[in-house]
Design a protein around this motif. Sequence first.
Motif, PDB file in Angstrom:
ATOM      1  N   VAL A  68     -12.929  19.908 -21.875  1.00  0.00           N
ATOM      2  CA  VAL A  68     -12.064  20.905 -22.512  1.00  0.00           C
ATOM      3  C   VAL A  68     -12.617  21.263 -23.894  1.00  0.00           C
ATOM      4  O   VAL A  68     -12.711  22.433 -24.252  1.00  0.00           O
ATOM      5  CB  VAL A  68     -10.607  20.388 -22.616  1.00  0.00           C
ATOM      6  CG1 VAL A  68      -9.766  21.277 -23.505  1.00  0.00           C
ATOM      7  CG2 VAL A  68      -9.989  20.282 -21.222  1.00  0.00           C
ATOM      8  N   ALA A  69     -12.995  20.243 -24.671  1.00  0.00           N
ATOM      9  CA  ALA A  69     -13.518  20.491 -26.020  1.00  0.00           C
ATOM     10  C   ALA A  69     -14.798  21.320 -25.984  1.00  0.00           C
ATOM     11  O   ALA A  69     -15.023  22.150 -26.868  1.00  0.00           O
ATOM     12  CB  ALA A  69     -13.758  19.168 -26.735  1.00  0.00           C
ATOM     13  N   ALA A  71     -15.521  23.390 -23.577  1.00  0.00           N
ATOM     14  CA  ALA A  71     -15.254  24.572 -22.746  1.00  0.00           C
ATOM     15  C   ALA A  71     -16.296  24.679 -21.642  1.00  0.00           C
ATOM     16  O   ALA A  71     -16.883  25.737 -21.402  1.00  0.00           O
ATOM     17  CB  ALA A  71     -15.207  25.840 -23.599  1.00  0.00           C
ATOM     18  N   ALA A  72     -16.529  23.534 -20.977  1.00  0.00           N
ATOM     19  CA  ALA A  72     -17.543  23.471 -19.933  1.00  0.00           C
ATOM     20  C   ALA A  72     -16.955  22.805 -18.695  1.00  0.00           C
ATOM     21  O   ALA A  72     -16.268  21.791 -18.815  1.00  0.00           O
ATOM     22  CB  ALA A  72     -18.751  22.676 -20.416  1.00  0.00           C
ATOM     23  N   PRO A  73     -17.215  23.328 -17.525  1.00  0.00           N
ATOM     24  CA  PRO A  73     -16.726  22.703 -16.288  1.00  0.00           C
ATOM     25  C   PRO A  73     -17.623  21.518 -15.916  1.00  0.00           C
ATOM     26  O   PRO A  73     -18.617  21.672 -15.215  1.00  0.00           O
ATOM     27  CB  PRO A  73     -16.835  23.832 -15.260  1.00  0.00           C
ATOM     28  CG  PRO A  73     -17.958  24.679 -15.756  1.00  0.00           C
ATOM     29  CD  PRO A  73     -17.928  24.578 -17.258  1.00  0.00           C
TER      30      PRO A  73
END
Length: 178
Positions: A68-69, A71-73
């Motif tokens: 989440v931090a 912003a990567a899957p």
Amino acid sequence: MELGTRNIRSAGHGSGSIEVTLPSPLRDMAGLPCRIALRDGLRPEIVLVPEMRPAREAMQRLWNLLAVALAAPLGTLPLAGIGIALLPDAALDRLGWVDAIALAKPPPHMPEQLCRPLRAMALQAARALELGEDTAPAFAAAVAHAVTGLVALPADQEACDIAAALISPAGVADFGDD
């Protein structure tokens, strides 16, 4: 891993309770439920298998927060890719069960218990994001430092200093002026 020889003690005749004093590196495992197995034969062994599900879940939660931090899957925590051992190794490129067990307990947590696994996970995330093998260790060190304020390894100091200067209030203003 050979941890020496210990004697089995009885908590009282007829009680069925036995005790084994484990070596100090296993101190953080105190209180974990364990499955007990007896391997019979010419060399009988008593095997204690600790329940590590809460520790695995704590590591997965930390991995999810990192995703989440960034912003990567990042998907599911790749334990096989990162590696995990009872204790984190000297290079901090593997997770340690001791840290995972500590993070599975309610807060507060010691900053070191968060810094080591976060650095190992950020290193794996950097590789997944294809940041390059030369950049990945500095990225991992900077992420762990930004969250915990700790420098995991002496070799990480320069990367942490640069990242700290860039994310400080003055550094952010200077960075935006370039």
